[in-house]
Design an enzyme around this catalytic site. Sequence first.
Site, short mmCIF file in Angstrom:
data_model
loop_
_atom_site.label_atom_id
_atom_site.label_comp_id
_atom_site.label_asym_id
_atom_site.label_seq_id
_atom_site.Cartn_x
_atom_site.Cartn_y
_atom_site.Cartn_z
CD1 TRP A 299 -2.16 -2.26 1.59
CD2 TRP A 299 -2.99 -1.13 -0.15
NE1 TRP A 299 -3.16 -3.02 1.04
CE2 TRP A 299 -3.68 -2.35 -0.03
CE3 TRP A 299 -3.33 -0.26 -1.18
CZ2 TRP A 299 -4.71 -2.72 -0.91
CZ3 TRP A 299 -4.36 -0.63 -2.06
CH2 TRP A 299 -5.03 -1.84 -1.92
CG ASP B 27 -3.20 4.18 3.93
OD1 ASP B 27 -4.26 4.06 4.57
OD2 ASP B 27 -2.90 3.46 2.95
CE LYS C 81 -8.49 -2.08 4.64
NZ LYS C 81 -8.84 -3.15 3.74
N1 PMP Z 1 -4.35 1.46 2.16
C1 PMP Z 1 -4.42 0.33 2.89
C2 PMP Z 1 -3.50 0.15 4.06
C3 PMP Z 1 -5.38 -0.64 2.56
O1 PMP Z 1 -5.47 -1.76 3.28
C4 PMP Z 1 -6.23 -0.43 1.46
C5 PMP Z 1 -7.30 -1.42 1.05
N2 PMP Z 1 -7.16 -2.69 1.43
C6 PMP Z 1 -6.08 0.74 0.71
C7 PMP Z 1 -5.14 1.67 1.11
C8 PMP Z 1 -6.95 1.03 -0.47
O2 PMP Z 1 -8.20 1.32 0.02
P1 PMP Z 1 -9.48 1.51 -0.91
O3 PMP Z 1 -9.80 0.16 -1.45
O4 PMP Z 1 -10.49 2.03 0.08
O5 PMP Z 1 -9.13 2.47 -1.95
#
Ligand code: PMP
Length: 379
Positions: free
Chosen positions: A104, A178, A202
């Site tokens: 991520w 994030d 989550k």
């Molecule tokens: N950052 C992290 C740490 C994530 O776990 C996720 C999704 N699993 C995201 C960003 C992306 O999130 P989204 O699907 O809401 O765009």
Amino acid sequence: MTQRVYNFAAGPGALPLPVLEEIQRDLVAHPELGASVLEASHRSKWFDGVLAAAEYNLRTLLRIPMEFAVLFLQGGASLQFDMVPMNFLRRDGPAADYVVTGSWGEKALGEAVRVAGAEAVRTAWSGKAGGYVRTPSPHEAAIQPGAAYAHYTSNETIHGVEFFELPAVPDGVPLMCDASSDFLSRPMDVERHALIYAGAQKNAGPAGVTIAILREDLLGPIGANLPAGVELPAMLDYRVQAREGSRYNTPPVFGVYVVGLVARWLIETVGGLRKMEELNRQKAQLVYDAIDSSSGFYRGHAEPACRSRMNLTFRLPTEELEKQFVKEAGARGMVELKGHRSVGGIRASLYNAVPLDAAQALAEFMKDFSENNADASRR
Ligand code: PMP
């Protein structure tokens, strides 16, 4: 009612049962509306209250000071990967530093390069060469004095590594996080950040709403890396979203309503984030103990000091056994244990609403499974 399984999904993940029951009641007719929460106007009095309560509950839980705005946005955490550099990197201004501890963080950095150019972004630390098995110690990341901002991912959902100490930033460098996959799982030092964002799906609610907690004084000097005369699209401009109180356009009404209920559950039923953290620590310990006492049958992905309490990642001796593990766990009512396709293995997500019983059941199953298959692994 159909029996509920133990849901170890990485997100959208488990929601607290009392919250689901309240939603069920309100789904056809909310007492205040005489209509479904899915039918309510975002300009209704009811939603004024919902929005205010969701914000108030988050402020209470995380002790968010008044100089921070709390925004409810759309586009997921992924759109924040773009909004952050679009709002805070200036043409010919200083570069931003990214601390990359997994997929991520890598995506966040990749988007910053896409919207601002490679010269506007630096990798202050990367765990990639080591296979993303740890987070750096506070001073290990080379965050430069004068950087536009420093960005990190408090918990890497795919690799299962979590920060337990914040990266140290030089004075005046805004720290941006994030926090998608450990948001509300423990207290957070909001004041040491300039921006914290999280997709809700989550720990905080359903997919479709993203929470951003942003220091208001940053809204003034937003510069944007755009040619003269060109402005940020309104929807992507934090200033517009803050000025309009998250209602520049139709916000995700249902999502905000559920976030408010989840936050209230955390306050009233769980007793706050310290309590939640302690429970999450206990749940994770059960599963990590099962890994560590398996004589090497299970191999944890992360280094012990950086092991995530939210997403627990581990391997078995063979891929065959991993498949069998997922199948047999499913037969016992434990679902969504397959690791992310990019790393394989097993991933058990123990978000807030996953009960202690679920972690206990998983740990017991792991013990049985390793005993029953010890021979197969030696063959
Ligand atoms: N950052 C992290 C740490 C994530 O776990 C996720 C999704 N699993 C995201 C960003 C992306 O999130 P989204 O699907 O809401 O765009």
